[in-house]
Design an enzyme around this catalytic site. Sequence first.
Site, PDB file in Angstrom:
ATOM      1  N   GLY A 153      38.174  72.578  59.519  1.00  0.00           N
ATOM      2  CA  GLY A 153      36.852  73.189  59.421  1.00  0.00           C
ATOM      3  C   GLY A 153      35.838  72.199  58.892  1.00  0.00           C
ATOM      4  N   GLU A 180      41.543  68.800  57.597  1.00  0.00           N
ATOM      5  CA  GLU A 180      40.924  68.108  58.726  1.00  0.00           C
ATOM      6  C   GLU A 180      39.493  68.612  58.817  1.00  0.00           C
ATOM      7  OE1 GLU A 180      42.169  65.705  60.191  1.00  0.00           O
ATOM      8  OE2 GLU A 180      44.330  65.842  59.892  1.00  0.00           O
ATOM      9  N   CYS A 189      35.488  67.553  66.427  1.00  0.00           N
ATOM     10  CA  CYS A 189      35.358  66.823  65.157  1.00  0.00           C
ATOM     11  C   CYS A 189      35.306  65.326  65.415  1.00  0.00           C
ATOM     12  CB  CYS A 189      36.498  67.182  64.210  1.00  0.00           C
ATOM     13  SG  CYS A 189      38.122  67.078  64.953  1.00  0.00           S
TER      14      CYS A 189
END
Length: 510
Positions: free
Chosen positions: A240, A262, A296
Amino acid sequence: MDFLKKLGINAQNYGASTGLKWMNTENNGQFTIYSPADGKIIANVYKCSNEDYEQVITTAQTAFTSWRKLPAPNRGEIFRQIGNKLRDFKQPLGELVAYEMGKSLQEGLGEVQEMIDICDFAVGLSRQLDGSTLHSERPLHRMYDQYHPLGIVGVVSAFNFPVAVWAWNAMISAICGNVTVWKPSEKTPLTAIACQNIIQDVLRENELPEGIFSLVIGDGNVLGEGMLHDKRIPLMSVTGSTRVGRHAGTSVAARFGKSILELGGNNAIILTAQADLKIAIPGTVFGAVGTAGQRCTSTRRVIIHESIYQQVKEVLVKSYQGLKIGTPLDENNHVGPLIDQQAVEMFSEALTKVQTEGGKLLCGGEVLSGEGYESGCYVTPAIVEAANNFDMVQHETFAPILYLIKYSGDVHDAIAIQNDVVQGLSSAIFTDSLREAENFLSHWGSDCGIANVNIGTSGAEIGGAFGGEKETGGGRESGSDAWKAYMRRQTNTINYSTELPLAQGIKFDI
């Protein structure tokens, strides 16, 4: 839609499962799931209740006591079967990923392929869970390290990779002998339900206990918060934002639990004067607009040497003008929608703020409407000339905004700009200079967990450990030796002599 039927997705779906059995709670509220592709309702999901959660956890605890005793190679056979089952459902599951999350169908299918690949990896790993034999200073003693499973592993996944991140964690965790309780994003729970439906046949066919792979769906501030504080879950893996991860890490640490975090990325590509632009431009564009900038590892910044800056700027703008934006289920489209209206608002606000700081919008930035864009979640990817010290450049905006940053001097100057952010996930350099590449990869080079040469920042393979440094969290998932994070380490010493020598030469005679 046909793929919903194939995956067992109904108009109403339950929100808790022990892997073999669904809880039938209907009075704890529900989520209505809309597709960002067309704005239509896909299905509803009942929320997991406190009673459901307790049943899931206690069932998982019981399953752990037997699952950990199954030899690892036998566990590997289960994952071979799960991988094959995922192959059978790759097309419909990929379609659901695209429709529920909004990424292109090609990327949705690629995400399911990641699940298949990690199953194959787990099969091989099942015969390679090794330790180390060490030399003891005491005669006729043997010393070695070994690894044991932890118990329940809690996995909190994000919307942008609704199935792959769970698989990275669950398959590796379970091959180590753990059981998994999965809380997916409340924005994309249907893919999680589909995965649970797919693997339950394998569990039944092998007469395995319920509780090895469990699912709980609910609000993050209630259900997720409860998992963070639950001492029965020794390891939490959370994907997140940095804000979410900071709270998760401190909460789990307060009870002396372990965490794999992460979190956010602010990933940069360096284009030196020695860059091969034939591969650098496609790598940059895909990194920036793939998954509509909601990875990400998405490329957020391009740090360009002044000697090629104007050329690169012109080519990138031209490339963006040729992007096809539309439904993710059409494989001819390059860019699908953002996940929801809130993401669109963040996109627009970020562009307004960066221009206020002095950034120059070169292209994109529009919110699309009209036929084909009824959901209101489609935008045109933006390119902005900016400086690295701008506040908006320092922060991650989970949307397709690419910042162009000019540098002069040598590769060390570019690396300094790249590292001058609080995140440290992925990084890349395009250069045909061996010296520049090696400096980038050196311990005075990129400070990121991932550093690539002549490929972009996104698209990590499952064979490597995935994760980052600094405010990205420091965790590692997927391949290499990331499996060790799901285990507890134990050092063992065996005395096979007839005497009792002590370490450090200590004498203790009685």
